[in-house]
Design a protein around this motif. Sequence first.
Motif, PDB file in Angstrom:
ATOM      1  N   GLY A  37       0.894  -1.011   0.151  1.00 11.95           N
ATOM      2  CA  GLY A  37      -0.031  -0.115   0.015  1.00 11.95           C
ATOM      3  C   GLY A  37       0.876   1.212   0.013  1.00 11.95           C
ATOM      4  N   LYS A  38       0.296   2.441   0.090  1.00 15.65           N
ATOM      5  CA  LYS A  38       0.967   3.433  -0.123  1.00 15.65           C
ATOM      6  C   LYS A  38       1.963   3.650   1.447  1.00 15.65           C
ATOM      7  CE  LYS A  38       0.715   8.511  -0.982  1.00 15.65           C
ATOM      8  NZ  LYS A  38       1.474   8.729  -2.087  1.00 15.65           N
ATOM      9  N   GLY A  39       3.256   3.520   1.032  1.00 17.38           N
ATOM     10  CA  GLY A  39       4.375   3.589   2.102  1.00 17.38           C
ATOM     11  C   GLY A  39       4.662   2.514   2.925  1.00 17.38           C
ATOM     12  N   PHE A  40       3.895   1.269   2.553  1.00 19.83           N
ATOM     13  CA  PHE A  40       4.549  -0.143   3.237  1.00 19.83           C
ATOM     14  C   PHE A  40       4.388  -1.355   2.082  1.00 19.83           C
ATOM     15  CE2 PHE A  40      -0.165  -0.108   3.523  1.00 19.83           C
ATOM     16  CZ  PHE A  40      -0.541  -1.571   3.386  1.00 19.83           C
ATOM     17  N   ARG A  41       4.878  -2.315   2.529  1.00 17.32           N
ATOM     18  CA  ARG A  41       4.667  -3.673   1.842  1.00 17.32           C
ATOM     19  C   ARG A  41       4.795  -4.680   2.883  1.00 17.32           C
ATOM     20  NH1 ARG A  41       8.825  -7.028   1.300  1.00 17.32           N
ATOM     21  NH2 ARG A  41      10.706  -6.493   1.744  1.00 17.32           N
ATOM     22  N   VAL A  42       3.943  -5.791   2.644  1.00 15.31           N
ATOM     23  CA  VAL A  42       4.214  -6.813   3.390  1.00 15.31           C
ATOM     24  C   VAL A  42       4.972  -7.915   3.029  1.00 15.31           C
ATOM     25  CG1 VAL A  42       2.493  -8.638   4.613  1.00 15.31           C
ATOM     26  CG2 VAL A  42       1.683  -6.394   4.306  1.00 15.31           C
ATOM     27  N   GLN A  43       5.964  -8.448   3.768  1.00 15.40           N
ATOM     28  CA  GLN A  43       6.913  -9.109   3.183  1.00 15.40           C
ATOM     29  C   GLN A  43       6.299 -10.711   3.224  1.00 15.40           C
ATOM     30  OE1 GLN A  43      10.211  -9.196   6.281  1.00 15.40           O
ATOM     31  NE2 GLN A  43       9.323 -11.245   7.026  1.00 15.40           N
ATOM     32  N   LYS A  44       6.819 -11.707   2.751  1.00 17.01           N
ATOM     33  CA  LYS A  44       6.293 -13.076   2.758  1.00 17.01           C
ATOM     34  C   LYS A  44       5.987 -13.241   4.193  1.00 17.01           C
ATOM     35  CE  LYS A  44       6.940 -18.001   1.204  1.00 17.01           C
ATOM     36  NZ  LYS A  44       6.984 -18.608   2.296  1.00 17.01           N
ATOM     37  N   LEU A  45       4.847 -14.073   4.461  1.00 14.55           N
ATOM     38  CA  LEU A  45       4.609 -14.161   5.988  1.00 14.55           C
ATOM     39  C   LEU A  45       4.487 -15.825   6.015  1.00 14.55           C
ATOM     40  CD1 LEU A  45       1.665 -11.592   6.672  1.00 14.55           C
ATOM     41  CD2 LEU A  45       4.036 -11.299   7.273  1.00 14.55           C
ATOM     42  N   ASP A  46       5.616 -16.224   7.012  1.00 13.09           N
ATOM     43  CA  ASP A  46       5.587 -17.697   7.205  1.00 13.09           C
ATOM     44  C   ASP A  46       4.996 -17.921   8.517  1.00 13.09           C
ATOM     45  OD1 ASP A  46       6.985 -18.220   4.774  1.00 13.09           O
ATOM     46  OD2 ASP A  46       8.817 -17.458   5.795  1.00 13.09           O
ATOM     47  N   TYR A  47       5.080 -16.970   9.512  1.00 21.48           N
ATOM     48  CA  TYR A  47       4.471 -17.337  10.844  1.00 21.48           C
ATOM     49  C   TYR A  47       3.342 -16.418  11.244  1.00 21.48           C
ATOM     50  CZ  TYR A  47       8.615 -20.311  10.728  1.00 21.48           C
ATOM     51  OH  TYR A  47       9.715 -21.088  10.269  1.00 21.48           O
ATOM     52  N   SER A  48       2.757 -15.792  10.285  1.00 25.25           N
ATOM     53  CA  SER A  48       1.615 -14.862  10.788  1.00 25.25           C
ATOM     54  C   SER A  48       0.895 -14.928   9.290  1.00 25.25           C
ATOM     55  CB  SER A  48       1.776 -13.587  11.015  1.00 25.25           C
ATOM     56  OG  SER A  48       2.535 -12.651  10.286  1.00 25.25           O
ATOM     57  N   ARG A  49      -0.621 -14.238   9.381  1.00 25.86           N
ATOM     58  CA  ARG A  49      -1.177 -14.084   8.554  1.00 25.86           C
ATOM     59  C   ARG A  49      -1.947 -12.668   8.236  1.00 25.86           C
ATOM     60  NH1 ARG A  49      -3.520 -19.012   9.655  1.00 25.86           N
ATOM     61  NH2 ARG A  49      -1.875 -19.719  10.849  1.00 25.86           N
ATOM     62  N   ALA A  50      -2.122 -12.276   6.813  1.00 24.75           N
ATOM     63  CA  ALA A  50      -2.370 -10.908   6.490  1.00 24.75           C
ATOM     64  C   ALA A  50      -3.733 -10.612   6.622  1.00 24.75           C
ATOM     65  CB  ALA A  50      -1.882 -10.538   5.178  1.00 24.75           C
ATOM     66  N   TRP A  51      -4.235 -10.499   8.059  1.00 28.27           N
ATOM     67  CA  TRP A  51      -5.608 -10.123   8.401  1.00 28.27           C
ATOM     68  C   TRP A  51      -5.620  -9.340   9.421  1.00 28.27           C
ATOM     69  CZ3 TRP A  51      -9.834 -11.647   5.493  1.00 28.27           C
ATOM     70  CH2 TRP A  51      -9.630 -12.515   4.333  1.00 28.27           C
ATOM     71  N   MET A  52      -6.676  -8.267   9.661  1.00 27.75           N
ATOM     72  CA  MET A  52      -6.503  -7.468  10.811  1.00 27.75           C
ATOM     73  C   MET A  52      -7.939  -7.079  10.914  1.00 27.75           C
ATOM     74  SD  MET A  52      -3.621  -4.563  10.294  1.00 27.75           S
ATOM     75  CE  MET A  52      -2.347  -4.724  11.256  1.00 27.75           C
ATOM     76  N   VAL A  53      -8.084  -6.473  12.183  1.00 29.60           N
ATOM     77  CA  VAL A  53      -9.672  -5.868  12.485  1.00 29.60           C
ATOM     78  C   VAL A  53      -9.614  -4.462  11.696  1.00 29.60           C
ATOM     79  CG1 VAL A  53      -9.861  -6.795  14.602  1.00 29.60           C
ATOM     80  CG2 VAL A  53      -8.769  -4.453  14.549  1.00 29.60           C
ATOM     81  N   SER A  54     -10.408  -3.871  11.454  1.00 29.23           N
ATOM     82  CA  SER A  54     -10.827  -2.967  10.434  1.00 29.23           C
ATOM     83  C   SER A  54      -9.845  -1.583  11.037  1.00 29.23           C
ATOM     84  CB  SER A  54     -12.297  -2.474  10.232  1.00 29.23           C
ATOM     85  OG  SER A  54     -12.664  -2.142  11.315  1.00 29.23           O
ATOM     86  N   LYS A  55      -9.797  -1.498  12.264  1.00 25.58           N
ATOM     87  CA  LYS A  55      -9.260  -0.482  12.739  1.00 25.58           C
ATOM     88  C   LYS A  55      -7.622  -0.527  12.590  1.00 25.58           C
ATOM     89  CE  LYS A  55      -8.491   2.906  16.296  1.00 25.58           C
ATOM     90  NZ  LYS A  55      -9.179   4.146  16.626  1.00 25.58           N
ATOM     91  N   GLY A  56      -7.259  -1.822  12.887  1.00 19.73           N
ATOM     92  CA  GLY A  56      -5.829  -2.023  12.669  1.00 19.73           C
ATOM     93  C   GLY A  56      -5.616  -1.727  10.967  1.00 19.73           C
ATOM     94  N   LYS A  57      -6.396  -2.208  10.442  1.00 22.28           N
ATOM     95  CA  LYS A  57      -5.926  -1.881   9.026  1.00 22.28           C
ATOM     96  C   LYS A  57      -5.945  -0.541   8.693  1.00 22.28           C
ATOM     97  CE  LYS A  57      -7.775  -2.991   4.399  1.00 22.28           C
ATOM     98  NZ  LYS A  57      -8.905  -3.882   3.494  1.00 22.28           N
ATOM     99  N   SER A  58      -6.719   0.341   8.792  1.00 24.02           N
ATOM    100  CA  SER A  58      -6.953   1.585   8.583  1.00 24.02           C
ATOM    101  C   SER A  58      -5.918   2.459   9.204  1.00 24.02           C
ATOM    102  CB  SER A  58      -8.226   2.427   8.799  1.00 24.02           C
ATOM    103  OG  SER A  58      -8.472   2.385  10.380  1.00 24.02           O
ATOM    104  N   THR A  59      -5.408   1.912  10.448  1.00 22.49           N
ATOM    105  CA  THR A  59      -4.308   2.549  11.019  1.00 22.49           C
ATOM    106  C   THR A  59      -2.925   2.241  10.149  1.00 22.49           C
ATOM    107  OG1 THR A  59      -5.226   2.347  13.046  1.00 22.49           O
ATOM    108  CG2 THR A  59      -2.760   2.634  13.113  1.00 22.49           C
ATOM    109  N   LEU A  60      -2.690   1.117   9.869  1.00 21.88           N
ATOM    110  CA  LEU A  60      -1.728   0.416   8.989  1.00 21.88           C
ATOM    111  C   LEU A  60      -1.486   1.712   7.896  1.00 21.88           C
ATOM    112  CD1 LEU A  60       0.990  -1.294   8.049  1.00 21.88           C
ATOM    113  CD2 LEU A  60      -0.856  -2.793   7.259  1.00 21.88           C
ATOM    114  N   GLU A  61      -2.841   1.626   7.211  1.00 18.30           N
ATOM    115  CA  GLU A  61      -2.660   2.373   5.975  1.00 18.30           C
ATOM    116  C   GLU A  61      -2.407   3.877   6.145  1.00 18.30           C
ATOM    117  OE1 GLU A  61      -6.813   1.313   4.889  1.00 18.30           O
ATOM    118  OE2 GLU A  61      -6.074  -0.347   3.642  1.00 18.30           O
TER     119      GLU A  61
END
Length: 115
Positions: free
Chosen positions: A56-80
Amino acid sequence: MLPCYDFTEVLKVEPTPLYKPHLDASKSFNVKLLKTTAVVQKYINNGKFHSIKKSGKGFRVQKLDYSRAWMVSKGKSTLEKIGARFSKETKGHTFTVSSITRTLEDQCRLRRANF
């Protein structure tokens, strides 16, 4: 193979001052400690967890071997928001997210990999 966590013991451990706000936030979103992938899937199915894009703008998610790319909506909007601000303040640079949502199963696999 024996589980690396006894869930009843995990709940007895006093959280560290750094971890306590994380637990409090989780409780405020009505998300319980994630034991298994099935529990995460339940939160996904009921719309509580939202998918995080690989970048996304200003971030990238590396390949996740020990977690998953899911968050609550507030976490997602805060990351963005953090990503957008970081990009703006660094003239287009990005930061890397290396972990997102982790279950106790994931934590066990990570613990075995780190030994």
